[in-house]
Motif scaffolding. Structure first.
Motif, PDB file in Angstrom:
ATOM      1  N   PHE A 234       0.863  -1.188   0.000  1.00 33.57           N
ATOM      2  CA  PHE A 234       0.000   0.000   0.000  1.00 33.57           C
ATOM      3  C   PHE A 234       0.897   1.235   0.000  1.00 33.57           C
ATOM      4  O   PHE A 234       1.973   1.242   0.612  1.00 33.57           O
ATOM      5  N   ASP A 235       0.442   2.291  -0.706  1.00 29.53           N
ATOM      6  CA  ASP A 235       1.176   3.554  -0.668  1.00 29.53           C
ATOM      7  C   ASP A 235       0.202   4.701  -0.901  1.00 29.53           C
ATOM      8  O   ASP A 235      -0.872   4.514  -1.493  1.00 29.53           O
ATOM      9  N   ARG A 236       0.592   5.867  -0.442  1.00 32.33           N
ATOM     10  CA  ARG A 236      -0.218   7.064  -0.639  1.00 32.33           C
ATOM     11  C   ARG A 236       0.668   8.291  -0.540  1.00 32.33           C
ATOM     12  O   ARG A 236       1.698   8.293   0.155  1.00 32.33           O
ATOM     13  N   LEU A 237       0.286   9.348  -1.257  1.00 38.44           N
ATOM     14  CA  LEU A 237       0.992  10.619  -1.170  1.00 38.44           C
ATOM     15  C   LEU A 237       0.540  11.366   0.079  1.00 38.44           C
ATOM     16  O   LEU A 237      -0.638  11.313   0.457  1.00 38.44           O
ATOM     17  N   LEU A 238       1.474  12.066   0.694  1.00 39.74           N
ATOM     18  CA  LEU A 238       1.181  12.851   1.889  1.00 39.74           C
ATOM     19  C   LEU A 238       1.238  14.329   1.533  1.00 39.74           C
ATOM     20  O   LEU A 238       2.144  14.774   0.832  1.00 39.74           O
ATOM     21  N   ASP A 239       0.299  15.062   2.032  1.00 36.37           N
ATOM     22  CA  ASP A 239       0.256  16.509   1.797  1.00 36.37           C
ATOM     23  C   ASP A 239       0.188  17.195   3.156  1.00 36.37           C
ATOM     24  O   ASP A 239      -0.896  17.471   3.677  1.00 36.37           O
ATOM     25  N   GLU A 240       1.364  17.425   3.739  1.00 38.54           N
ATOM     26  CA  GLU A 240       1.430  18.016   5.070  1.00 38.54           C
ATOM     27  C   GLU A 240       2.113  19.380   4.984  1.00 38.54           C
ATOM     28  O   GLU A 240       3.061  19.571   4.216  1.00 38.54           O
ATOM     29  N   PRO A 241       1.657  20.362   5.763  1.00 40.72           N
ATOM     30  CA  PRO A 241       2.266  21.700   5.725  1.00 40.72           C
ATOM     31  C   PRO A 241       3.672  21.686   6.317  1.00 40.72           C
ATOM     32  O   PRO A 241       3.971  20.926   7.247  1.00 40.72           O
ATOM     33  N   LEU A 242       4.537  22.537   5.769  1.00 39.38           N
ATOM     34  CA  LEU A 242       5.900  22.663   6.281  1.00 39.38           C
ATOM     35  C   LEU A 242       5.926  23.664   7.435  1.00 39.38           C
ATOM     36  O   LEU A 242       5.100  24.575   7.506  1.00 39.38           O
ATOM     37  N   PRO A 243       6.890  23.529   8.354  1.00 40.07           N
ATOM     38  CA  PRO A 243       6.927  24.402   9.538  1.00 40.07           C
ATOM     39  C   PRO A 243       7.279  25.841   9.180  1.00 40.07           C
ATOM     40  O   PRO A 243       8.064  26.101   8.271  1.00 40.07           O
ATOM     41  N   GLN A 244       6.711  26.763   9.940  1.00 41.03           N
ATOM     42  CA  GLN A 244       6.977  28.182   9.744  1.00 41.03           C
ATOM     43  C   GLN A 244       7.626  28.825  10.969  1.00 41.03           C
ATOM     44  O   GLN A 244       8.068  29.970  10.902  1.00 41.03           O
ATOM     45  N   THR A 245       7.688  28.115  12.095  1.00 40.26           N
ATOM     46  CA  THR A 245       8.359  28.604  13.304  1.00 40.26           C
ATOM     47  C   THR A 245       9.324  27.530  13.793  1.00 40.26           C
ATOM     48  O   THR A 245       9.190  26.344  13.448  1.00 40.26           O
ATOM     49  N   GLU A 246      10.279  27.942  14.629  1.00 41.19           N
ATOM     50  CA  GLU A 246      11.278  26.994  15.131  1.00 41.19           C
ATOM     51  C   GLU A 246      10.635  25.894  15.966  1.00 41.19           C
ATOM     52  O   GLU A 246      11.059  24.732  15.906  1.00 41.19           O
ATOM     53  N   GLU A 247       9.604  26.214  16.723  1.00 45.30           N
ATOM     54  CA  GLU A 247       8.945  25.199  17.540  1.00 45.30           C
ATOM     55  C   GLU A 247       8.249  24.147  16.691  1.00 45.30           C
ATOM     56  O   GLU A 247       8.006  23.029  17.154  1.00 45.30           O
ATOM     57  N   GLN A 248       7.931  24.488  15.444  1.00 46.74           N
ATOM     58  CA  GLN A 248       7.281  23.529  14.552  1.00 46.74           C
ATOM     59  C   GLN A 248       8.285  22.662  13.793  1.00 46.74           C
ATOM     60  O   GLN A 248       7.885  21.801  13.012  1.00 46.74           O
TER      61      GLN A 248
END
Length: 278
Positions: A234-248
């Motif tokens: 099984f496989d799937r593409l991931l669409d996750e936001p990239l971090p914008q602050t150091e804590e993220q």
């Protein structure tokens, strides 16, 4: 009187007419000769010492009371530049390796890196997590003291609510401070099977790129599910936001649901990401 007899008599008269030396003069002369010999001996000794002293001062003197360690060259300390981003990713991977990055167990949420004496301090908020929620650890938060020793990144102190075995794993964790590319990595990734959520993948990533993540970067990640034989089922593409602050940069918790049909087949998960200019 013959001439020969007269010459003999005159010589004897001269010898007898010469006064005999007084015994005081004899003694005084002896003293003068004795002092002359003594003075000569002293003069020779002084000359010997002066000459010898000149030779001695040229010898390589050693102080036997000095420790042998003092003769060793001083240890050379070199400072190696390592970016804070590299220290952060190292610390997050160490936390994951010690079992302290589990979104459904002991979880340490990355907060940031600070420069400290001899290296860096990396700070984490400590949580105790269940199947649905996480609560702050009442025993405090986690701090890792990181250094570069003999060209290797290492942790020389770890404080916080840490089990003994986890602390030892942190102290044993090491990496060479080689530069990293811009990437989204997943140091914690496992398959979970629960009655509430079914079959799912639980993950927590670390971003090794700049903060904030530039809009010009395109990161494509693919989740792969493998069976016992290592084949992708099984496989799937991931669409996750990239971090914008150091804590993220790290600490985000992901749960990706899987089809129920994979319950008996899913054995391992992997995520492969590729970063390209958009």
């Amino acid at each position: 009187m013959s001439d020969d007899l007269r010459r003999l008599f005159n010589r004897a008269s001269i010898d007898f007419d010469t006064p005999a030396p007084d015994y005081r003069d004899v003694l005084q002369g002896g003293r003068r000769r004795l002092w002359t010999r003594r003075l000569g001996a002293v003069t020779f000794l002084v000359a010997l010492l002066v000459g010898g002293g000149t030779l001695v001062t040229g010898l390589p003197w050693t102080n036997e009371s000095t420790s042998g360690d003092s003769t060793q060259p001083a240890a050379q300390t070199t400072t190696q530049y390592v970016p804070d981003t590299r220290v952060a990713s190292f610390a997050v991977r160490a936390i994951a390796d010690a079992g302290l990055l589990d979104p459904k167990g002991t979880f340490n949420d990355y907060k940031g890196v600070e420069e400290a004496t001899g290296g860096w301090q990396v700070n984490f908020d400590a949580f105790v997590c269940g199947s649905a929620t996480c609560e702050p650890n009442s025993d405090g938060d986690t701090q890792l003291s990181v250094q570069v020793e003999n060209g290797v990144l290492s942790i020389y102190d770890a404080t916080g609510p840490l089990p003994d075995d986890a602390t030892q794993r942190l102290l044993d964790f090491k990496e060479e401070p080689t530069p990293e590319g811009v990437d989204l990595q997943f140091p914690f990734l496992r398959i979970s099977d629960s009655l509430d959520e079914g079959v799912s993948v639980i993950a927590s990533p670390v971003w090794t790129g700049p903060i904030p993540a530039r809009a010009a970067l395109q990161v494509d990640c693919r989740l792969n599910i493998l069976n016992e034989g290592g084949a992708v089922v099984f496989d799937r593409l991931l669409d996750e936001p990239l971090p914008q602050t150091e804590e993220q940069r790290a600490g985000t918790k992901y749960v990706w649901g899987l089809p129920e049909s994979l319950r008996d087949e899913a054995a391992q998960a992997s995520v492969v990401c590729q970063t390209t200019p958009s």
